[in-house]
Design a protein around this motif. Structure first.
Motif, mmCIF file in Angstrom:
data_model
loop_
_atom_site.group_PDB
_atom_site.id
_atom_site.type_symbol
_atom_site.label_atom_id
_atom_site.label_comp_id
_atom_site.label_asym_id
_atom_site.label_seq_id
_atom_site.Cartn_x
_atom_site.Cartn_y
_atom_site.Cartn_z
ATOM 1 N N ALA A 149 42.421 9.728 -43.854
ATOM 2 C CA ALA A 149 43.042 10.621 -44.826
ATOM 3 C C ALA A 149 42.145 10.921 -46.020
ATOM 4 O O ALA A 149 42.439 11.805 -46.816
ATOM 5 N N GLU A 150 41.027 10.191 -46.158
ATOM 6 C CA GLU A 150 40.150 10.379 -47.315
ATOM 7 C C GLU A 150 39.351 11.671 -47.181
ATOM 8 O O GLU A 150 38.919 12.029 -46.087
ATOM 9 N N PRO A 151 39.125 12.376 -48.305
ATOM 10 C CA PRO A 151 38.240 13.545 -48.252
ATOM 11 C C PRO A 151 36.813 13.098 -47.961
ATOM 12 O O PRO A 151 36.385 12.022 -48.372
ATOM 13 N N GLU A 152 36.114 13.925 -47.228
ATOM 14 C CA GLU A 152 34.734 13.572 -46.889
ATOM 15 C C GLU A 152 33.846 13.702 -48.117
ATOM 16 O O GLU A 152 34.022 14.594 -48.947
ATOM 17 N N LEU A 153 32.878 12.791 -48.232
ATOM 18 C CA LEU A 153 31.903 12.895 -49.304
ATOM 19 C C LEU A 153 30.988 14.083 -49.034
ATOM 20 O O LEU A 153 30.821 14.511 -47.889
ATOM 21 N N PRO A 154 30.379 14.662 -50.089
ATOM 22 C CA PRO A 154 29.466 15.792 -49.878
ATOM 23 C C PRO A 154 28.353 15.441 -48.897
ATOM 24 O O PRO A 154 27.909 14.296 -48.817
ATOM 25 N N ALA A 155 27.940 16.427 -48.136
ATOM 26 C CA ALA A 155 26.879 16.211 -47.155
ATOM 27 C C ALA A 155 25.599 15.756 -47.839
ATOM 28 O O ALA A 155 25.256 16.226 -48.928
ATOM 29 N N ARG A 156 24.888 14.850 -47.212
ATOM 30 C CA ARG A 156 23.638 14.322 -47.750
ATOM 31 C C ARG A 156 22.459 14.819 -46.916
ATOM 32 O O ARG A 156 22.634 15.228 -45.773
ATOM 33 N N PRO A 157 21.262 14.779 -47.468
ATOM 34 C CA PRO A 157 20.104 15.208 -46.689
ATOM 35 C C PRO A 157 19.951 14.374 -45.420
ATOM 36 O O PRO A 157 20.271 13.190 -45.388
ATOM 37 N N VAL A 158 19.433 15.028 -44.368
ATOM 38 C CA VAL A 158 19.232 14.319 -43.112
ATOM 39 C C VAL A 158 18.226 13.189 -43.303
ATOM 40 O O VAL A 158 18.381 12.093 -42.775
ATOM 41 N N GLU A 159 17.167 13.459 -44.075
ATOM 42 C CA GLU A 159 16.149 12.452 -44.343
ATOM 43 C C GLU A 159 16.115 12.185 -45.843
ATOM 44 O O GLU A 159 15.506 12.945 -46.602
ATOM 45 N N PRO A 160 16.783 11.134 -46.306
ATOM 46 C CA PRO A 160 16.812 10.844 -47.742
ATOM 47 C C PRO A 160 15.408 10.605 -48.286
ATOM 48 O O PRO A 160 14.529 10.102 -47.577
ATOM 49 N N PRO A 161 15.171 10.951 -49.550
ATOM 50 C CA PRO A 161 13.841 10.767 -50.134
ATOM 51 C C PRO A 161 13.530 9.299 -50.406
ATOM 52 O O PRO A 161 14.427 8.470 -50.559
ATOM 53 N N ASP A 162 12.229 8.997 -50.469
ATOM 54 C CA ASP A 162 11.736 7.686 -50.902
ATOM 55 C C ASP A 162 12.270 6.519 -50.081
ATOM 56 O O ASP A 162 12.382 5.394 -50.580
ATOM 57 N N GLY A 163 12.629 6.784 -48.839
ATOM 58 C CA GLY A 163 13.096 5.702 -47.984
ATOM 59 C C GLY A 163 14.481 5.190 -48.305
ATOM 60 O O GLY A 163 14.865 4.099 -47.864
ATOM 61 N N LEU A 164 15.259 5.951 -49.071
ATOM 62 C CA LEU A 164 16.623 5.529 -49.383
ATOM 63 C C LEU A 164 17.464 5.516 -48.111
ATOM 64 O O LEU A 164 17.308 6.357 -47.226
ATOM 65 N N THR A 165 18.388 4.570 -48.034
ATOM 66 C CA THR A 165 19.358 4.571 -46.945
ATOM 67 C C THR A 165 20.457 5.578 -47.262
ATOM 68 O O THR A 165 20.601 6.033 -48.404
ATOM 69 N N LEU A 166 21.242 5.923 -46.257
ATOM 70 C CA LEU A 166 22.345 6.858 -46.486
ATOM 71 C C LEU A 166 23.337 6.297 -47.501
ATOM 72 O O LEU A 166 23.858 7.028 -48.340
#
Length: 232
Positions: A149-166
């Protein structure tokens, strides 16, 4: 043990118990020995032992803890379901947060209970998974419904910068929205300590010094939208 099932002409469910804490494991084995329709055929202390016991004993069900050394419960579940599909897995753990629940279900667990479950609930979950249903505790069922039932979080980049995890990109995006650590923890259904760990990790990866820099970083890399802007 299993006398009621035998009286009905039904073989007891053959169960393996896996938990890295000896006292907890022995307590679960003792409890199961008192329950109708269940036969404990083995017990192990980590995921590697779980896979080995399933290969040797071909149990109907594994009662699986999650956070264990060498091989955790989610990985052991994945291996068991891939290599020995005739064995079902019911998670029995202390944790009911998203970061424990969803990886276990994605790995193939058909049941999920917390360790405050009573004997009747364990018997019911084992029976459910053996009959093709999900063996979920009421609170886990509610959590799944809440998540849907939760709204989806905004879409994130496919490949996050600087090695960040999703997950780290989610955290920095929520920082940019002005959320406190406590608010981020509630939004992501994790502990405040987990949020602090994510923040420390993403600061180390990006070289950021404070939350103001994190906000600018999030805007610059499209991890969040500045107030008043329109997402394209």
């Amino acid at each position: 043990m299993g006398q009621e099932a035998a009286a009905e002409g039904k073989a007891p469910a053959r169960v393996v118990v896996v938990d890295d804490q000896t006292v907890v494991r022995e307590g679960i084995v003792m409890l199961l020995g008192l329950l109708p329709g269940i036969e404990v055929v083995g017990a192990g202390g980590d995921g590697e032992e779980a896979v080995r016991l399933v290969a040797e004993l071909a149990p109907d069900v594994v009662l699986m803890d999650l956070r264990m050394p060498r091989c955790d419960g989610a990985e052991a579940t994945r291996r068991i379901r891939a290599e020995y599909p005739g064995t079902q897995v019911v998670v029995l753990t202390t944790y009911d947060d998203d970061e424990s629940l969803f990886p276990a279900l994605k790995a193939g667990a058909r049941g999920y209970l917390t360790k405050d479950a009573g004997g009747d609930e364990i018997v019911r979950a084992i029976g459910d998974v053996l009959s093709g249903k999900a063996g979920l505790s009421p609170q886990i069922q509610r959590r799944l419904l809440e998540r849907l039932a939760e709204p989806e979080l905004p879409a994130r980049p496919v490949e996050p910068p600087d090695g960040l995890t999703l997950r780290e990109t989610e955290v920095i995006g929520l920082i940019a929205e002005g959320m406190t650590n406590q608010e981020i923890a509630r939004a992501l259904h994790v502990s405040t300590a987990t949020v602090k760990t994510h923040i420390n990790n993403l600061f180390a990866k990006t070289g950021l010094k404070d939350r103001a820099q994190a906000v600018r970083y999030a805007y610059r890399h499209g991890l969040a939208q500045p107030p008043g802007s329109t997402r394209r």
